[in-house]
Design an enzyme around this catalytic site. Structure first.
Site, PDB file in Angstrom:
ATOM      1  N   HIS A  52       0.808  -1.230   0.000  1.00  0.00           N
ATOM      2  CA  HIS A  52       0.000   0.000   0.000  1.00  0.00           C
ATOM      3  C   HIS A  52       0.840   1.279   0.000  1.00  0.00           C
ATOM      4  O   HIS A  52       0.319   2.347  -0.326  1.00  0.00           O
ATOM      5  CB  HIS A  52      -0.929   0.040   1.215  1.00  0.00           C
ATOM      6  CG  HIS A  52      -1.980  -1.028   1.216  1.00  0.00           C
ATOM      7  ND1 HIS A  52      -2.830  -1.232   0.145  1.00  0.00           N
ATOM      8  CD2 HIS A  52      -2.315  -1.954   2.148  1.00  0.00           C
ATOM      9  CE1 HIS A  52      -3.649  -2.249   0.437  1.00  0.00           C
ATOM     10  NE2 HIS A  52      -3.352  -2.703   1.636  1.00  0.00           N
ATOM     11  N   HIS A 110      -6.548  -7.206   0.022  1.00  0.00           N
ATOM     12  CA  HIS A 110      -6.670  -5.789  -0.326  1.00  0.00           C
ATOM     13  C   HIS A 110      -5.974  -5.508  -1.657  1.00  0.00           C
ATOM     14  O   HIS A 110      -4.963  -6.128  -1.978  1.00  0.00           O
ATOM     15  CB  HIS A 110      -6.041  -4.918   0.764  1.00  0.00           C
ATOM     16  CG  HIS A 110      -6.629  -5.139   2.126  1.00  0.00           C
ATOM     17  ND1 HIS A 110      -6.070  -6.014   3.038  1.00  0.00           N
ATOM     18  CD2 HIS A 110      -7.740  -4.624   2.709  1.00  0.00           C
ATOM     19  CE1 HIS A 110      -6.811  -6.018   4.153  1.00  0.00           C
ATOM     20  NE2 HIS A 110      -7.835  -5.187   3.978  1.00  0.00           N
TER      21      HIS A 110
END
Ligand SMILES: [Zn+2]
Length: 339
Positions: A97, A134
């Site tokens: 991320h 994710h």
């Protein structure tokens, strides 16, 4: 379990990543702020870059920790480039991320993006595969306009989960158009449904792209029972995917990632390593073999999860959106690769 030693296997101490390496992906301003925060000097500028939020807290030694964790992935990439290793695993990696100037989702420095960059700079075509629950946003956007690094991310539908990106129509720009692939999956996705999507999308694209090396982000938060997500997988899916990658006979740099049911995550990564280094199929880990058949479960007999029952209702909720996603990806991306 003896899995870290054995013929052809070794543990390698990571070198902390050097600053000039980190700067290939992160801005100098961000790295300065991260280091300062780690030393107790934290300000609003740092907060504006996501440093010191509840997801990315500041703690003593933060910078050294992040740099060492990233260094392990870079070390793995170098081992692969030198031909010293065919496969390498950094369980303390997968910080997908982090952005060039942003800490996000427990990630400060993006080791997987830097691993891909290290391999790409050496002239390798890199296939980045991300099965964390994710979206692998930091990596996908890091290579969004490039065609030498293809990113494929399977994740829970971003309409229902952090970070809210990773829809089918995010396919890259410019030269990178068609080299970013996103496969959003509905809540409750189970093994067979997941593999249906994987088999429809990944093998044709990987064959068309013909990579030199894989970077594989194995977040274990797509497993059933993860407290932060809503998929319903068993770790057998990860074993099957690794078997698929191994059959393509290219080097594999595997990292960890998310995984918030700690026992399940530890078992999944142990199983993944077992399969990756060929100990699973050879039956070296006798306790692991046949775990499903014998209906064994958590630590009563192996690393593999039991098969999970799937109701008709769950099948009816999951299959239609998966089939729609497969069609959308095929329509948007496959023609670019003459598929
Ligand atoms: Zn995750």
């Amino acid at each position: 379990m003896g899995l870290l030693s054995g013929s052809g296997r070794s543990e390698v101490a990571p070198e902390p990543a050097e600053r000039n390496v980190l700067k290939k992906f992160h801005s100098a301003r961000y790295l300065r702020a991260l280091k300062a925060a780690s030393q107790g000097h934290w300000d609003s500028e740092a907060l504006g870059m996501g440093i010191g939020t509840s997801d990315c807290p500041v703690f003593e030694g933060l910078y050294e920790y992040a740099v060492l964790a990233v260094g392990a992935t870079i070390t793995a990439a170098k081992l692969i480039l030198s031909g010293s290793a065919d496969v390498a695993f950094n369980p303390s990696g997968g910080f997908h991320h982090a952005g060039p100037e942003r800490a996000s989702g427990f990630c400060y420095i993006n080791d997987v993006a830097l691993g891909c960059l290290t391999l790409a700079e050496a002239g390798k075509k890199v296939l980045y595969l991300d099965v964390d629950v994710h979206h692998g946003d930091g990596v996908a956007y890091g290579f969004y306009d490039r065609d030498d690094v293809m990113t494929i991310s399977f994740h829970q539908n971003p309409g229902t989960l952090f970070p809210g990106t990773g829809f089918e129509d995010e396919t890259g720009t410019g030269q990178g158009k068609g080299y970013c692939i996103n496969v959003p999956l509905p809540i409750g996705t189970y093994d067979q449904a997941y593999m249906k999507a994987f088999e429809a999308i990944a093998p044709p694209l990987i064959t068309a792209f013909n990579p030199d090396v894989f970077v594989f982000e194995l977040g274990a938060d797509a497993l059933a029972g993860d407290p932060l997500a809503n998929l319903y997988l068993t770790n057998n899916v990860y074993a099957d995917i690794i078997d698929f990658l191994l059959a393509l006979d290219r080097p594999i740099l595997m990292t960890g990632g998310g995984g918030y049911n700690v026992e399940n995550t530890a078992r999944a990564w142990a199983l993944a390593w077992t399969v990756l280094c060929g100990a699973d199929s050879k039956g070296e880990v006798s306790l692991g073999a046949g775990g499903v058949m014998l209906e064994t479960t958590d630590w009563q007999g192996g690393l593999r999860d039991r098969e999970l029952a799937v109701s008709t209702q769950q099948q009816n909720a999951v299959l239609p959106p998966i089939e729609a996603t497969i069609e959308t990806v095929k329509t948007k991306v496959f023609p670019i690769h003459r598929l």
